[in-house]
Design an enzyme around this catalytic site. Structure first.
Site, PDB file in Angstrom:
ATOM      1  N   GLY A  56     -36.777  11.125 -15.182  1.00 51.22           N
ATOM      2  CA  GLY A  56     -37.160  12.318 -14.670  1.00 51.22           C
ATOM      3  C   GLY A  56     -36.150  13.404 -13.669  1.00 51.22           C
ATOM      4  N   ILE A  74     -37.667  10.442  -7.162  1.00 51.40           N
ATOM      5  CA  ILE A  74     -38.585  10.815  -6.074  1.00 51.40           C
ATOM      6  C   ILE A  74     -39.684   9.874  -5.691  1.00 51.40           C
ATOM      7  CG2 ILE A  74     -38.580  13.286  -6.714  1.00 51.40           C
ATOM      8  CD1 ILE A  74     -41.505  12.842  -7.732  1.00 51.40           C
ATOM      9  N   ASP A  75     -39.834   8.859  -6.345  1.00 52.68           N
ATOM     10  CA  ASP A  75     -40.618   7.738  -6.011  1.00 52.68           C
ATOM     11  C   ASP A  75     -40.135   6.579  -5.045  1.00 52.68           C
ATOM     12  OD1 ASP A  75     -42.224   8.709  -8.248  1.00 52.68           O
ATOM     13  OD2 ASP A  75     -41.804   7.021  -9.588  1.00 52.68           O
ATOM     14  N   ARG A  88     -65.812  20.458   2.167  1.00 51.91           N
ATOM     15  CA  ARG A  88     -65.551  19.568   0.905  1.00 51.91           C
ATOM     16  C   ARG A  88     -64.684  18.571   1.116  1.00 51.91           C
ATOM     17  NH1 ARG A  88     -63.777  24.903  -2.009  1.00 51.91           N
ATOM     18  NH2 ARG A  88     -65.502  25.429  -3.007  1.00 51.91           N
ATOM     19  N   GLY A 116     -46.150   8.670  -8.309  1.00 55.12           N
ATOM     20  CA  GLY A 116     -45.857   7.438  -8.109  1.00 55.12           C
ATOM     21  C   GLY A 116     -46.687   6.369  -8.911  1.00 55.12           C
ATOM     22  N   ARG A 117     -45.967   5.940  -9.830  1.00 54.84           N
ATOM     23  CA  ARG A 117     -46.380   5.122 -10.972  1.00 54.84           C
ATOM     24  C   ARG A 117     -46.662   3.629 -10.556  1.00 54.84           C
ATOM     25  NH1 ARG A 117     -43.611   6.683 -16.326  1.00 54.84           N
ATOM     26  NH2 ARG A 117     -41.929   6.539 -14.969  1.00 54.84           N
ATOM     27  N   ARG A 166     -63.336  17.897  -4.546  1.00 52.85           N
ATOM     28  CA  ARG A 166     -62.469  18.558  -5.631  1.00 52.85           C
ATOM     29  C   ARG A 166     -61.087  17.992  -5.652  1.00 52.85           C
ATOM     30  NH1 ARG A 166     -63.670  24.236  -6.318  1.00 52.85           N
ATOM     31  NH2 ARG A 166     -65.832  24.400  -6.254  1.00 52.85           N
ATOM     32  N   GLN A 212     -43.894  18.450  -7.138  1.00 53.05           N
ATOM     33  CA  GLN A 212     -43.217  17.707  -6.355  1.00 53.05           C
ATOM     34  C   GLN A 212     -41.738  17.327  -6.654  1.00 53.05           C
ATOM     35  OE1 GLN A 212     -46.091  14.167  -5.627  1.00 53.05           O
ATOM     36  NE2 GLN A 212     -46.717  15.236  -7.247  1.00 53.05           N
ATOM     37  N   ARG A 213     -41.497  17.739  -7.972  1.00 48.29           N
ATOM     38  CA  ARG A 213     -40.002  17.151  -8.476  1.00 48.29           C
ATOM     39  C   ARG A 213     -39.166  18.549  -8.586  1.00 48.29           C
ATOM     40  NH1 ARG A 213     -40.981  13.418 -13.214  1.00 48.29           N
ATOM     41  NH2 ARG A 213     -39.959  14.952 -14.514  1.00 48.29           N
TER      42      ARG A 213
HETATM   43  O1  F6P Z   1     -40.310   8.440 -12.037  1.00 45.25           O
HETATM   44  C1  F6P Z   1     -40.232   9.643 -11.453  1.00 45.25           C
HETATM   45  C2  F6P Z   1     -41.881  10.396 -12.113  1.00 45.25           C
HETATM   46  O2  F6P Z   1     -41.868  11.303 -11.387  1.00 45.25           O
HETATM   47  C3  F6P Z   1     -43.158   9.419 -11.802  1.00 45.25           C
HETATM   48  O3  F6P Z   1     -43.449   9.402 -10.250  1.00 45.25           O
HETATM   49  C4  F6P Z   1     -43.941   9.919 -12.781  1.00 45.25           C
HETATM   50  O4  F6P Z   1     -44.987   9.016 -13.183  1.00 45.25           O
HETATM   51  C5  F6P Z   1     -43.116  10.043 -13.879  1.00 45.25           C
HETATM   52  O5  F6P Z   1     -41.759  10.506 -13.452  1.00 45.25           O
HETATM   53  C6  F6P Z   1     -43.567  11.459 -14.727  1.00 45.25           C
HETATM   54  O6  F6P Z   1     -42.865  11.557 -15.802  1.00 45.25           O
HETATM   55  P1  F6P Z   1     -42.756  12.804 -16.776  1.00 45.25           P
HETATM   56  O7  F6P Z   1     -42.406  14.139 -15.914  1.00 45.25           O
HETATM   57  O8  F6P Z   1     -41.734  12.376 -17.672  1.00 45.25           O
HETATM   58  O9  F6P Z   1     -43.972  12.743 -17.146  1.00 45.25           O
END
Ligand code: F6P
Length: 342
Positions: A10, A126-127, A162, A170-171, A266, A274-275
């Protein structure tokens, strides 16, 4: 020496700052030549190259993304993948590689180093979940974007009485949720490391309304409810490294809170915002220092290593150590945030 550079996995704010520092130090201090490999491990696998010198790196320091492109290609999942990489490195006259990536890209680098490929790794995600380094670049930018979003959501949530659920990336690790949740004054922070109790989340929502203040719930995309059931959300799709594509927990949680508390809720999914975009000053600083030290490691012939931040020092650790296990939020760190829940 001719050095190849690639960025995999990513994308992440600060990748271009690393590339620039690697090239600048490599050319000026060590007299190296460079070749850029496109799209992660796909580049050396398919022989996809681009020119890479000081000229190509002008103006890229504040730019998000990566001028080299990225992919989640796993050469170990492709027939003859490793042999093809070795052949392409030899035919482009590449003596050493700088691989910039997260657990997957550096996992490949580790295996290639074991097979004798001259590779030095630079940790990125980023994680912030790579062991061996105190911080990865890109994380600070992601946290700042999430915090700004939470600040903005506070005022609109308050005006409309709300609940706002903010889903962040954050996987496996909840670092972005934890840092932005603390910085943004969240009513609850839900992370993958600590399965959440939906009743407790609803109680935090009620408490926040009692003090005339609207609740903000920050949830990592990988967070799961303690009771299991159908709140766990995946698309079922797997990438080349076997990771499922996550997303949807925010929406599911908002619906559940609304049903249980009767308050309108919501969800906002921050996703790739974020990226993307320009890195913070901290991330530019860290990425630049990683780049300088990585090419120095190449010059020293110190292969099979990854640069890492320890305190304020950049050190070298074995690639295998840096990717051996994920760095997760500890119960103690989570407890610090929990003081402010409700
Ligand atoms: O590993 C970084 C990350 O941004 C994770 O937080 C997220 O789950 C994953 O990449 C998403 O990846 P993609 O953009 O390939 O769906």
């Amino acid at each position: 020496m001719r050095v190849g550079v690639l960025t995999g996995g990513g994308d992440c704010p600060g990748l271009n700052a690393v590339i620039r520092a690697v090239v600048r130090q490599g050319v000026k201090t060590h007299g190296f030549e460079f070749v850029g490999f496109r799209d992660g491990w796909k580049g050396p696998l398919e022989g996809l190259t681009m020119e890479l010198g000081i000229k190509e790196c002008r103006g890229i320091l504040p730019r998000g993304g990566t001028i080299l492109g990225s992919s989640r290609t796993n050469p170990f999942k492709i027939d003859d993948g490793v042999e093809r990489i070795q052949a392409n490195l030899a035919s482009s006259g590449v003596d050493a590689l700088v691989a910039i990536g997260g657990e997957d890209t550096l996992g490949v680098a580790t295996k290639l180093a074991d097979l004798g490929v001259h590779v030095v790794g630079v940790p990125k995600t980023i994680d912030n979940d790579l062991s061996g380094t105190d911080f990865t670049f890109g994380f600070d930018t992601a946290v700042n974007i999430a915090t700004e979003a939470i600040d903005r959501l506070h005022t609109t949530a308050e005006s409309h009485h709300r609940v706002l659920v903010v889903e962040v990336m954050g996987r496996h690790a909840g670092w972005i949720a934890l840092h932005s949740g603390i910085a943004g004054g969240a009513s609850a922070v839900l992370i993958p490391e600590q399965p959440f109790d939906i009743e407790a989340v609803c109680a935090h929502v009620e408490t926040r309304f009692q003090t005339q203040y609207a609740p903000i719930i920050v949830v990592s995309e990988g967070a799961v409810p303690a009771e299991g059931g159908d709140m766990t959300v995946t698309s079922g799709e797997l990438d080349a490294f076997g990771h499922v594509r996550l997303g949807g927990i925010g929406d599911r949680l908002a619906r559940e809170i609304e049903q249980r508390t009767g308050k309108e809720a919501r969800a906002v999914v921050l996703g790739h915002i974020q990226r993307g975009g320009t890195p913070t000053a901290f991330d530019r600083w860290l990425a630049t220092r990683f780049g300088l030290q990585a090419i120095d490691a190449v010059a020293d012939g110190d292969f099979g290593k990854m640069v890492a931040l320890r305190g304020t020092d950049i050190i070298r650790v074995p690639l295998s150590e840096g990717t051996a296990q994920l760095k997760l939020v500890s119960p103690k760190e989570y407890a610090e945030a929990a003081v402010f829940f409700g």
